[in-house]
Design an enzyme around this catalytic site. Structure first.
Site, mmCIF file in Angstrom:
data_model
loop_
_atom_site.group_PDB
_atom_site.id
_atom_site.type_symbol
_atom_site.label_atom_id
_atom_site.label_comp_id
_atom_site.label_asym_id
_atom_site.label_seq_id
_atom_site.Cartn_x
_atom_site.Cartn_y
_atom_site.Cartn_z
ATOM 1 N N HIS A 1 1.515 1.293 19.559
ATOM 2 C CA HIS A 1 0.555 2.100 18.800
ATOM 3 C C HIS A 1 0.933 3.572 18.944
ATOM 4 C CE1 HIS A 1 -3.167 4.010 17.553
ATOM 5 N NE2 HIS A 1 -3.477 2.883 16.952
ATOM 6 N N GLU B 1 0.981 2.268 10.197
ATOM 7 C CA GLU B 1 -0.127 3.191 10.446
ATOM 8 C C GLU B 1 0.393 4.629 10.373
ATOM 9 O OE1 GLU B 1 -3.612 1.384 12.815
ATOM 10 O OE2 GLU B 1 -2.169 2.103 14.259
HETATM 11 P P1 13P Z 1 -8.932 4.497 12.565
HETATM 12 O O1 13P Z 1 -9.287 3.256 11.755
HETATM 13 O O2 13P Z 1 -10.023 4.978 13.427
HETATM 14 O O3 13P Z 1 -8.317 5.538 11.689
HETATM 15 O O4 13P Z 1 -7.775 4.031 13.588
HETATM 16 C C1 13P Z 1 -6.697 3.324 13.114
HETATM 17 C C2 13P Z 1 -5.940 2.781 14.250
HETATM 18 O O5 13P Z 1 -5.346 3.526 15.018
HETATM 19 C C3 13P Z 1 -5.961 1.329 14.449
HETATM 20 O O6 13P Z 1 -4.995 0.919 15.363
#
Ligand code: 13P
Length: 242
Positions: free
Chosen positions: A96, A166
């Site tokens: 992550h 992401e």
């Molecule tokens: P948010 O949905 O709070 O933007 O976070 C995304 C995330 O980092 C999920 O792993």
């Protein structure tokens, strides 16, 4: 290992550093998901380590937010994939962006974590994504190629690993890429970097009930990785239903 190919929608809740025993009790009581009715939908909850085996619902799948690069030994504070498997984890978020930026995780460490997951039949959810600076410099694709090439070990494939795109600038900000951008990047990852349309790719970054329907209907989007909206059970129920 679970057959990920059987799911046409994967919804993952990343609680990050949030939750408590009483929160879990209410959450499980109120979550609206019946896996028997929804055979092709997969809902995964990733709470902090101490709460992982408190999620004892037959409908939900459990994941962790991280794992150790180590397997066993004198590594104070670490949690191995063997232990995670022992307490019922089927998934593990790996790499992550918060782990990369705040805890110094490298692509090489991430590759080891993925190997550890695969050895325990845990499905790694590998997170990749560019920051705002890199996006502005038009370097998104270059960054993704580098992350994928350096962090995916050769044992990993579309049957045993999931990718989550992401964009870092979209995490917790309320901003998301346009739907066309999401679709373009997911298609690029599948066709050009991984060379397999079968790889499941989730989108993550400011997903909420008001935008998840349109995100989930984009080509090559196989699910969502949800942060803050997964903590709000009403919001998360709407996301599950979408
Ligand atoms: P948010 O949905 O709070 O933007 O976070 C995304 C995330 O980092 C999920 O792993």
């Amino acid at each position: 290992m679970l057959e990920i190919g059987n799911f046409n929608k994967i919804i993952v809740a990343n609680w990050k550093l949030q939750g408590s025993l009483s929160f879990i009790k209410t959450y499980i009581k109120n979550i609206k998901f019946d896996s028997v009715e929804e055979q092709t939908k997969c809902v995964v909850i990733c709470p902090p380590f101490p709460f992982i085996n408190q999620i004892n619902s037959k409908d939900l799948l459990i994941g962790s937010q991280d794992c150790s690069v180590y397997v066993e030994g004198a590594f104070t504070g670490e949690t191995s994939t063997k232990m995670l498997k022992d307490i019922g984890c089927n998934f593990c978020i790996v790499g992550h962006s918060e782990r990369r930026s705040l805890f110094g995780e490298s692509n090489e460490m991430i590759a080891i974590k993925i190997v550890n997951c695969l050895e325990e039949q845990i499905i790694p959810i590998l997170c990749i994504g560019e920051n705002l600076e890199q996006k502005k410099q038009n370097k998104t694709k270059e960054i993704l190629i580098n992350q994928v090439q350096k962090s995916i070990p050769k044992q990993a494939n579309e049957n045993n690993m999931i990718i989550a795109y992401e964009p870092i600038w979209a995490i917790g900000t309320g901003f998301t890429p346009t739907l066309d951008e999401i679709s373009e990047i997911h298609t690029f990852i599948k066709n050009n970097i991984l060379q397999s349309k079968e790889f499941k790719i989730l989108y993550g970054g400011s997903v909420k009930s008001s935008n998840c329907n349109e995100i989930l209907t984009q080509e090559n989007v196989d699910g969502v990785l949800v942060g803050s909206a997964s903590i709000d059970i009403e919001e998360f129920n709407k996301i599950i239903e979408s």
